[in-house]
Design a protein around this motif. Structure first.
Motif, short mmCIF file in Angstrom:
data_model
loop_
_atom_site.label_atom_id
_atom_site.label_comp_id
_atom_site.label_asym_id
_atom_site.label_seq_id
_atom_site.Cartn_x
_atom_site.Cartn_y
_atom_site.Cartn_z
N SER A 75 10.16 -18.79 27.47
CA SER A 75 11.54 -18.97 27.93
C SER A 75 11.58 -19.45 29.38
O SER A 75 12.44 -20.26 29.74
N LEU A 76 10.64 -18.98 30.19
CA LEU A 76 10.58 -19.42 31.59
C LEU A 76 10.08 -20.85 31.71
O LEU A 76 10.74 -21.69 32.33
N THR A 77 8.92 -21.13 31.11
CA THR A 77 8.29 -22.43 31.33
C THR A 77 9.02 -23.57 30.62
O THR A 77 9.19 -24.65 31.19
N LEU A 78 9.46 -23.34 29.39
CA LEU A 78 10.15 -24.42 28.66
C LEU A 78 11.49 -24.75 29.30
O LEU A 78 11.86 -25.93 29.42
N THR A 79 12.22 -23.74 29.71
CA THR A 79 13.50 -23.99 30.38
C THR A 79 13.29 -24.72 31.70
O THR A 79 14.01 -25.68 32.02
N ALA A 80 12.30 -24.28 32.46
CA ALA A 80 12.00 -24.95 33.73
C ALA A 80 11.54 -26.38 33.51
O ALA A 80 11.91 -27.29 34.28
N PHE A 81 10.74 -26.60 32.46
CA PHE A 81 10.23 -27.93 32.19
C PHE A 81 11.37 -28.89 31.81
O PHE A 81 11.45 -30.02 32.31
N VAL A 82 12.26 -28.44 30.91
CA VAL A 82 13.38 -29.30 30.50
C VAL A 82 14.29 -29.58 31.68
O VAL A 82 14.73 -30.73 31.89
N LEU A 83 14.58 -28.55 32.47
CA LEU A 83 15.42 -28.74 33.66
C LEU A 83 14.79 -29.73 34.63
O LEU A 83 15.46 -30.63 35.15
N ALA A 84 13.48 -29.58 34.87
CA ALA A 84 12.79 -30.45 35.82
C ALA A 84 12.75 -31.89 35.31
O ALA A 84 12.96 -32.83 36.08
N LEU A 85 12.47 -32.06 34.02
CA LEU A 85 12.34 -33.41 33.47
C LEU A 85 13.68 -34.15 33.47
O LEU A 85 13.77 -35.29 33.95
N LEU A 86 14.72 -33.50 32.95
CA LEU A 86 16.03 -34.15 32.90
C LEU A 86 16.59 -34.37 34.31
O LEU A 86 17.10 -35.45 34.62
N GLY A 87 16.48 -33.36 35.15
CA GLY A 87 16.97 -33.51 36.51
C GLY A 87 16.19 -34.53 37.31
O GLY A 87 16.77 -35.31 38.07
N GLY A 88 14.86 -34.54 37.13
CA GLY A 88 14.03 -35.51 37.86
C GLY A 88 14.32 -36.94 37.44
O GLY A 88 14.41 -37.84 38.30
N ILE A 89 14.48 -37.18 36.14
CA ILE A 89 14.79 -38.53 35.66
C ILE A 89 16.16 -38.98 36.16
O ILE A 89 16.34 -40.12 36.61
N ALA A 90 17.15 -38.07 36.11
CA ALA A 90 18.50 -38.43 36.57
C ALA A 90 18.52 -38.73 38.07
O ALA A 90 19.08 -39.75 38.50
N LEU A 91 17.90 -37.87 38.86
CA LEU A 91 17.89 -38.08 40.31
C LEU A 91 17.05 -39.29 40.69
O LEU A 91 17.41 -40.05 41.59
N GLY A 92 15.91 -39.48 40.01
CA GLY A 92 15.08 -40.64 40.29
C GLY A 92 15.77 -41.94 39.96
O GLY A 92 15.66 -42.94 40.69
N THR A 93 16.51 -41.96 38.86
CA THR A 93 17.27 -43.16 38.48
C THR A 93 18.36 -43.44 39.50
O THR A 93 18.56 -44.60 39.92
N LEU A 94 19.08 -42.40 39.90
CA LEU A 94 20.14 -42.58 40.90
C LEU A 94 19.57 -43.10 42.22
O LEU A 94 20.14 -44.02 42.83
N ALA A 95 18.44 -42.54 42.64
CA ALA A 95 17.84 -42.98 43.90
C ALA A 95 17.37 -44.43 43.82
O ALA A 95 17.53 -45.20 44.77
N ALA A 96 16.77 -44.81 42.69
CA ALA A 96 16.25 -46.17 42.55
C ALA A 96 17.37 -47.20 42.49
O ALA A 96 17.27 -48.29 43.08
N GLY A 127 -0.17 -21.75 33.53
CA GLY A 127 -0.92 -21.43 34.74
C GLY A 127 -0.02 -21.36 35.96
O GLY A 127 -0.19 -20.49 36.82
N GLY A 128 0.96 -22.25 36.03
CA GLY A 128 1.87 -22.23 37.17
C GLY A 128 2.83 -21.05 37.16
O GLY A 128 3.44 -20.74 38.19
N SER A 129 2.94 -20.40 36.00
CA SER A 129 3.87 -19.27 35.92
C SER A 129 3.28 -17.99 36.50
O SER A 129 4.00 -16.99 36.62
#
Length: 326
Positions: free
Chosen positions: A105-126, A263-265
């Motif tokens: 629950s910790l890692t999968l939620t963090a992973f989805v949040l990071a991936l979607l947020g990172g792609i959205a912010l990276g696209t906006l910045a580019a 491992g990061g958890s």
């Protein structure tokens, strides 16, 4: 047999040999670490004399030659038996299954949040390169990437739990609250907000920078200019033409990192007192609980292999030009 089924079956066969090789390597790695688990258990029992330590070593097979211990361990692994924790007095498999839901629950939620947020912010910045929004996203991303995650976690606890009192700081649920149904779900979700945010910020920074760099390479290519010349709306150009061709490097890194989230958890679960796999690994190291450590390493290896396979399959879905091959 369809090509995709043949690819998956052959990869799974290879994965079995890879996991077995990793299990052997982990066995020697763990046993090479200093410390005697029998001495640790005897010390905790308050009877650390030589005779009692030797009795413990005989009881748990630690007095046998290393190759015999390896043979016993690998025979159990082939039978999907992860052994018995001499410290916890429980099968390792049961220990992992008890702790796994919290970690997932910790890692999968963090992973989805990071991936979607990172792609959205990276696209906006580019797409707004050189503007104030690009600068702000870049600065925040670099700060999140460079800051130790345990320090971020402690600062979030200090702000949102201690000072503001908005979110709980530790654990997975409110002890003694007796919540059921929807209330229990919301209570667990509130307890995950801070650890998920802490773990996700680091990976979100990685995906933001990677998405931005990849889009900047693609956005001025000829096929993008052709799409604009045809009068296609900008949102369609970005989502269908630019992002789809720029996303492959992000998928590569995400697939590699997803398998290492367990491992990061370890730090996150320790800071927020979450009873997950990461904290169990930390406790097993302190207690020299070899069987638990080996079980966690084996589980992590399986997760990495599975995510690598899924990454290869996602490649072919995102870009039809890439064909899976045995």
């Amino acid at each position: 047999m369809p090509r995709i089924a043949l690819f998956i079956s052959q990869r799974l066969v290879k994965a079995v040999f890879v996991i077995l090789a990793i299990a052997v390597f982990n066995f020697f790695l763990v046993h090479a670490a200093p410390g005697d688990p029998a001495a640790v258990m005897a010390g905790e029992a308050g009877a650390a004399d030589a005779k009692f330590v030797e009795q413990l070593r005989q009881q748990f097979g630690l007095d046998r030659p290393l190759y015999e211990q390896l043979g016993t361990y690998m025979a159990k692994v082939v039978q999907a038996d992860l052994g018995y924790s001499y410290r916890q007095q429980r099968p390792v498999f049961d220990l992992l299954m008890d702790r796994l839901p919290v970690t997932l629950s910790l890692t999968l939620t963090a992973f989805v949040l990071a991936l979607l947020g990172g792609i959205a912010l990276g696209t906006l910045a580019a797409m707004r390169a050189g503007t104030w929004s690009d600068t702000a996203i870049t600065v925040v991303g670099l700060t999140a990437y460079a800051t130790p995650i345990f320090w971020i976690g402690l600062m979030l606890i200090l702000l949102f739990s201690v000072n503001l009192g908005w979110l709980p700081a530790f654990g997975t649920e409110s002890i003694g609250a007796g919540y059921t149904g929807w209330e229990a779900f919301l209570d667990r979700a509130k307890h995950l907000v801070l650890p998920v945010t802490t773990l996700g910020l680091f990976y979100m920074a990685v995906y933001t920078r990677l998405t931005r760099a990849s889009i900047l390479e693609v956005r001025d290519m000829d096929f993008v200019k052709t799409a604009r010349a045809k009068g296609l709306p900008e949102w369609r150009i970005v989502s269908v033409h630019i992002l789809r061709n720029a996303i492959l490097p992000v998928i590569t890194v995400a697939g590699f990192q997803a398998g290492h989230l367990i491992g990061g958890s370890i730090l996150i679960e320790t800071v927020f007192a979450l009873p997950g796999i990461g904290r169990l690994a930390f406790e097993a190291v302190l207690q020299r609980d070899y069987q638990v450590l080996l079980g966690i390493f084996l589980l992590t290896s399986v997760v990495v292999v599975v995510f690598n396979l899924l990454t290869d399959l996602i490649y072919s879905l995102v870009d039809p030009r890439i064909e899976v091959a045995p």
